[in-house]
Motif scaffolding. Sequence first.
Motif, PDB file in Angstrom:
ATOM      1  N   GLU A 153       8.961  -1.813   3.281  1.00 26.03           N
ATOM      2  CA  GLU A 153       7.995  -2.226   2.235  1.00 26.03           C
ATOM      3  C   GLU A 153       8.263  -1.039   1.069  1.00 26.03           C
ATOM      4  OE1 GLU A 153       7.196  -4.814   1.155  1.00 26.03           O
ATOM      5  OE2 GLU A 153       7.078  -6.273   3.183  1.00 26.03           O
ATOM      6  N   SER A 154       8.304  -1.466  -0.091  1.00 28.56           N
ATOM      7  CA  SER A 154       8.275  -0.230  -1.087  1.00 28.56           C
ATOM      8  C   SER A 154       6.830   0.310  -1.309  1.00 28.56           C
ATOM      9  CB  SER A 154       8.990  -0.768  -2.482  1.00 28.56           C
ATOM     10  OG  SER A 154       8.161  -1.880  -3.019  1.00 28.56           O
ATOM     11  N   GLU A 155       5.815  -0.506  -0.949  1.00 25.71           N
ATOM     12  CA  GLU A 155       4.240  -0.006  -1.361  1.00 25.71           C
ATOM     13  C   GLU A 155       3.536   0.208   0.051  1.00 25.71           C
ATOM     14  OE1 GLU A 155       3.367   1.209  -4.127  1.00 25.71           O
ATOM     15  OE2 GLU A 155       5.179   0.389  -5.284  1.00 25.71           O
ATOM     16  N   ALA A 156       2.827   1.185   0.437  1.00 26.41           N
ATOM     17  CA  ALA A 156       1.962   1.017   1.481  1.00 26.41           C
ATOM     18  C   ALA A 156       0.993  -0.105   1.416  1.00 26.41           C
ATOM     19  CB  ALA A 156       1.040   2.383   1.464  1.00 26.41           C
ATOM     20  N   ARG A 157       0.639  -0.576   2.689  1.00 24.68           N
ATOM     21  CA  ARG A 157      -0.466  -1.635   2.786  1.00 24.68           C
ATOM     22  C   ARG A 157      -1.799  -1.046   2.742  1.00 24.68           C
ATOM     23  NH1 ARG A 157       0.785  -4.839   8.246  1.00 24.68           N
ATOM     24  NH2 ARG A 157      -1.120  -6.077   7.279  1.00 24.68           N
ATOM     25  N   GLU A 158      -2.537  -1.878   1.899  1.00 25.24           N
ATOM     26  CA  GLU A 158      -3.937  -1.627   1.514  1.00 25.24           C
ATOM     27  C   GLU A 158      -4.847  -1.422   2.770  1.00 25.24           C
ATOM     28  OE1 GLU A 158      -6.978  -0.234  -1.137  1.00 25.24           O
ATOM     29  OE2 GLU A 158      -4.715  -0.681  -1.697  1.00 25.24           O
ATOM     30  N   GLY A 159      -5.587  -0.415   2.824  1.00 26.70           N
ATOM     31  CA  GLY A 159      -6.499   0.045   3.800  1.00 26.70           C
ATOM     32  C   GLY A 159      -5.847   0.547   5.196  1.00 26.70           C
ATOM     33  N   MET A 160      -4.615   0.474   5.248  1.00 30.49           N
ATOM     34  CA  MET A 160      -3.898   0.683   6.566  1.00 30.49           C
ATOM     35  C   MET A 160      -4.187   2.241   7.183  1.00 30.49           C
ATOM     36  SD  MET A 160      -2.015  -0.529   8.923  1.00 30.49           S
ATOM     37  CE  MET A 160      -1.549  -2.070   8.107  1.00 30.49           C
ATOM     38  N   GLY A 209       1.655  10.247   7.846  1.00 30.34           N
ATOM     39  CA  GLY A 209       0.851   9.605   6.910  1.00 30.34           C
ATOM     40  C   GLY A 209       1.473   8.415   6.344  1.00 30.34           C
ATOM     41  N   TYR A 210       2.769   8.266   6.487  1.00 27.84           N
ATOM     42  CA  TYR A 210       3.455   7.133   6.075  1.00 27.84           C
ATOM     43  C   TYR A 210       2.677   5.873   6.344  1.00 27.84           C
ATOM     44  CZ  TYR A 210       7.482   4.602   4.241  1.00 27.84           C
ATOM     45  OH  TYR A 210       8.292   3.785   3.481  1.00 27.84           O
ATOM     46  N   ARG A 211       2.431   4.982   5.371  1.00 23.09           N
ATOM     47  CA  ARG A 211       1.841   3.787   5.592  1.00 23.09           C
ATOM     48  C   ARG A 211       2.700   2.392   5.173  1.00 23.09           C
ATOM     49  NH1 ARG A 211      -0.027   6.955   8.723  1.00 23.09           N
ATOM     50  NH2 ARG A 211      -2.195   7.495   8.946  1.00 23.09           N
ATOM     51  N   ASN A 212       3.822   2.580   4.727  1.00 26.54           N
ATOM     52  CA  ASN A 212       4.597   1.332   4.420  1.00 26.54           C
ATOM     53  C   ASN A 212       4.917   0.603   5.552  1.00 26.54           C
ATOM     54  OD1 ASN A 212       4.567   3.269   2.189  1.00 26.54           O
ATOM     55  ND2 ASN A 212       6.033   2.479   1.205  1.00 26.54           N
ATOM     56  N   GLU A 213       4.965  -0.691   5.562  1.00 26.29           N
ATOM     57  CA  GLU A 213       5.545  -1.376   6.866  1.00 26.29           C
ATOM     58  C   GLU A 213       6.851  -1.332   6.877  1.00 26.29           C
ATOM     59  OE1 GLU A 213       4.438  -5.671   8.916  1.00 26.29           O
ATOM     60  OE2 GLU A 213       3.780  -5.527   6.801  1.00 26.29           O
ATOM     61  N   VAL A 214       7.400  -1.203   8.113  1.00 24.03           N
ATOM     62  CA  VAL A 214       8.906  -1.173   8.647  1.00 24.03           C
ATOM     63  C   VAL A 214       9.298  -1.992   9.654  1.00 24.03           C
ATOM     64  CG1 VAL A 214      10.899   0.623   9.354  1.00 24.03           C
ATOM     65  CG2 VAL A 214       9.077   1.264   7.652  1.00 24.03           C
ATOM     66  N   ARG A 256      13.371   6.345  -0.478  1.00 19.04           N
ATOM     67  CA  ARG A 256      12.333   6.139  -1.046  1.00 19.04           C
ATOM     68  C   ARG A 256      11.466   7.512  -1.034  1.00 19.04           C
ATOM     69  NH1 ARG A 256      11.877   1.038   1.452  1.00 19.04           N
ATOM     70  NH2 ARG A 256      12.746  -0.601  -0.046  1.00 19.04           N
ATOM     71  N   GLU A 257      10.812   7.877  -2.098  1.00 14.88           N
ATOM     72  CA  GLU A 257       9.917   8.943  -2.097  1.00 14.88           C
ATOM     73  C   GLU A 257       8.606   8.672  -1.274  1.00 14.88           C
ATOM     74  OE1 GLU A 257       9.065  10.389  -6.060  1.00 14.88           O
ATOM     75  OE2 GLU A 257      11.131  10.689  -6.532  1.00 14.88           O
ATOM     76  N   VAL A 258       8.156   9.789  -0.906  1.00 10.66           N
ATOM     77  CA  VAL A 258       6.826   9.412   0.118  1.00 10.66           C
ATOM     78  C   VAL A 258       5.612  10.311  -0.549  1.00 10.66           C
ATOM     79  CG1 VAL A 258       5.681  10.011   2.139  1.00 10.66           C
ATOM     80  CG2 VAL A 258       8.217   9.315   2.159  1.00 10.66           C
ATOM     81  N   THR A 259       4.817   9.567  -1.105  1.00 12.64           N
ATOM     82  CA  THR A 259       3.537  10.306  -1.728  1.00 12.64           C
ATOM     83  C   THR A 259       2.573  10.488  -0.865  1.00 12.64           C
ATOM     84  OG1 THR A 259       4.144   9.238  -3.830  1.00 12.64           O
ATOM     85  CG2 THR A 259       1.873  10.010  -3.489  1.00 12.64           C
ATOM     86  N   MET A 260       2.231  11.730  -0.488  1.00 20.19           N
ATOM     87  CA  MET A 260       1.341  12.084   0.549  1.00 20.19           C
ATOM     88  C   MET A 260      -0.004  12.489  -0.057  1.00 20.19           C
ATOM     89  SD  MET A 260       3.186  11.299   3.085  1.00 20.19           S
ATOM     90  CE  MET A 260       1.912  11.978   4.213  1.00 20.19           C
ATOM     91  N   THR A 261      -1.122  12.386   0.378  1.00 15.48           N
ATOM     92  CA  THR A 261      -2.428  13.089  -0.121  1.00 15.48           C
ATOM     93  C   THR A 261      -2.613  14.593   0.643  1.00 15.48           C
ATOM     94  OG1 THR A 261      -3.181  10.761  -0.343  1.00 15.48           O
ATOM     95  CG2 THR A 261      -4.986  12.642  -0.208  1.00 15.48           C
ATOM     96  N   PRO A 262      -2.695  15.397  -0.180  1.00 14.69           N
ATOM     97  CA  PRO A 262      -2.753  16.768   0.497  1.00 14.69           C
ATOM     98  C   PRO A 262      -4.028  16.881   1.189  1.00 14.69           C
ATOM     99  CG  PRO A 262      -2.820  16.894  -2.099  1.00 14.69           C
ATOM    100  CD  PRO A 262      -2.549  15.395  -1.819  1.00 14.69           C
ATOM    101  N   LYS A 263      -4.382  17.791   2.141  1.00 10.44           N
ATOM    102  CA  LYS A 263      -5.598  17.998   2.504  1.00 10.44           C
ATOM    103  C   LYS A 263      -6.572  18.788   1.777  1.00 10.44           C
ATOM    104  CE  LYS A 263      -3.628  20.374   6.111  1.00 10.44           C
ATOM    105  NZ  LYS A 263      -3.625  20.948   7.296  1.00 10.44           N
TER     106      LYS A 263
END
Length: 787
Positions: free
Chosen positions: A50-57, A109-114, A234-241
């Motif tokens: 999936e191109s987008e992460a699943r909400e709340g995953m 931290g990758y949350r897109n479904e594969v 795909r680019e992975v957007t990670m939330t920094p600590k």
Amino acid sequence: MNDRPNVIEERVTIAGRDMIFETGKIAGLADGAVTVRYGDSLVLSTAEGESEAREGMDFFPLTVDYEERMFAAGKIPGGFIKREGRPSEHAVLTARLTDRPLRPLFPSGYRNEVQVMTTVLSTDQQNDPDILSINGASAALTISQVPFQGPIGGIRIGYINGELVVNPTHAELEESMMDIVVAGTIDAIMMVEGECREVPEDVLVDGIALAHEQIKLLVEAQNRLQQRVGKPKREVTMTPKDEAHLSAMSNFLGKRLDEAVFNADKEARLEKTAALKREVVAHFVAQAGDDAAAAEKKAKAAFEFLVKATVRSAIIERGDRPDGRTPDEIRPIWSEVGYLPRAHGSAVFTRGQTQVLTVATLGSTKEDQMLDGLGLETSKRYMHHYNFPPFSVGEVRRLRGPSRRDIGHGALAERAMLAVLPEQAEFPYVLRLVSEIMSSNGSSSMASVCGSTMALMDAGVPIKAPVAGVAMGLITDESGRYRILSDIQGLEDALGDMDFKVAGTRTGVTAIQMDIKVRGITTQIMREALQQALTGRLFILDKMAETISAPRGTQSVFAPSIVTVKIAPDQIGAVIGPGGKVIRAIQEASGTKIDIEDDGMVYISGVGQEATDAAADQIRRITYTPSVGDRLTGPVKTIIAVGAFVEIAPGKDAFVHISQLGTERVEKVEDAVQVGDMLEVVVTAVRNDGKIDASRRTAITGEMPAPRQPREGGFGGPRRDGDRGPRRDGDRGPRPDFDRADRGPRPEGPRSEGPRPEVQRQPEAASVSDGRPSDSRRPGFIRRDES
């Protein structure tokens, strides 16, 4: 115009056979689609993301499927429906085998479904598609847009005649002492799984090192494929600590986190940690103001991060484990056998707060598991099932049948015991073991191996050696430091970098399974882990021996009695009888169940040794081949003037001459025996035509009758009727006169044309003289050419 697709191919030679990666011909709409061919085995692997992460995953949603198609082996599925249904056990295990080395190679931290799927399209039943699935899944992910940090390669290693073999065929594996699958990147090992026949640890490490050399070739081929057809990732957007938030929480906790986490009692640790977490979350949510939901999620994530960092730092820096053990220390062990009163064998094995009850059940040969899959095997006689109920970890969860994890752990424990099980010819039982996890705080699969050993010995199964298992862990840091942990508990498994399960005897390894959560480990770390596992395994085996050190000499009275009888294949028909009449009669009379293999091996099962022995005796009598000196008992079937016929086996009679009916002279056969009398006799001669002579005198005295020398003209002397020449079918004319003094005058009158009386002819003289008169002079016999 050429409408054919643009097919891209990469080849690499492994063990003298080309492994071919191909893309562009089929499954063109998949994000990544690669076929892998090795010999005549071919699989299609696809990758979608999936191109987008699943909400709340809050975890990485990776799904790996392995689909078997029966047409791949030229088979039609069994059963009513005649189409593939739920995955077979082999398919589930192969899906896990494919999943485990892939999962650590996605961004943290990758949350897109594969979803990765392998479909078996062809199998030559010599090159197992499971290896192709690992390589195909990696190749499909590598050329897709999914941000996969591979590729990886998968190799099978065998050990045949003292030599390591790369990718052995099914036929070669029959002779192999080792069957392990190794997966890794170009730099390190990611996964090891397989079984061995008590292989030493150094041979195992050498096999893994050899596999890694071949893995590098497979990785290079996939990299070349990516360079030719790979899509941009795909680019992975990670939330920094949020370092400030973490620091504030750490200050708020102080030493209380150490006090909660470092506790040997799992239940107390969980309660204290949960209470502390609630307090921390409430504190930081109150400070957040309006956005309480976001603050709660952020606080929970920060707390889990600090727990993990605290445990890992203590282990790396000081060697302090949450339950206070040293890195190589095994938890306290106690065990008990014979726990269940009616089970054929049972054992309770407890290590720390992990406890398993394993039960062994013995069955007849026809209770084996039928396999309807792509492999050559159609059944198996040893099964191990693993059940992990929710109460074992203090949870509430719906029961939905065995999970992939349950099937995988059961298969691991099953492989661990295969090397020490007796052959079916030695112990003709089907064996089913069930491990019920009563409580779990890590290493429950290895506890089930220990429980299985003890339950089998309690059931009287003559295993070759006891087997124990231990789970090893690993903690690493960014500077390259590491600590190997023996007998990991649940927290160390969840927060650590490795779960390395090793089972074996005192002599060597019988099963191995390694999963890694980092980007691989070196063979040096693996060598150290195996050596530390050996030390722990020997300690556990000593503890088990205090409870039971050897298999019991007899089986439970509640277990079925099974005996085997080996007969010649050409005797199978005699045992079965017309339409199964004979075998049914034996089963009904003895209350047993009889199974006959094509090679003549007969398995008889029933309740009680007396019943099975009676059935076995009947079969032995039916198939009995007499030998001189055999002592037998049977009923008198027929009496004639010069002796009696005794049935020594169904359909087999032995002739006892009148001179051999007793130790004194017998004037008349009826004076010694009557029809129906049971007579014990000894076989004295087996003639070339299959006729049998026996002696009652020998059965009494033990003295065999002396063989008589043939007189002139053969046994019984020269014929007194002279040489009559050849027999003719028509009117043979007058017969020569000969002496009839011993038979009286011949009756006058025409020859009867009616039915002739039923007559039993005595066996003719053969290689040993019995002293009987020839059939033309034997009292009580009528020649077939006389009325």
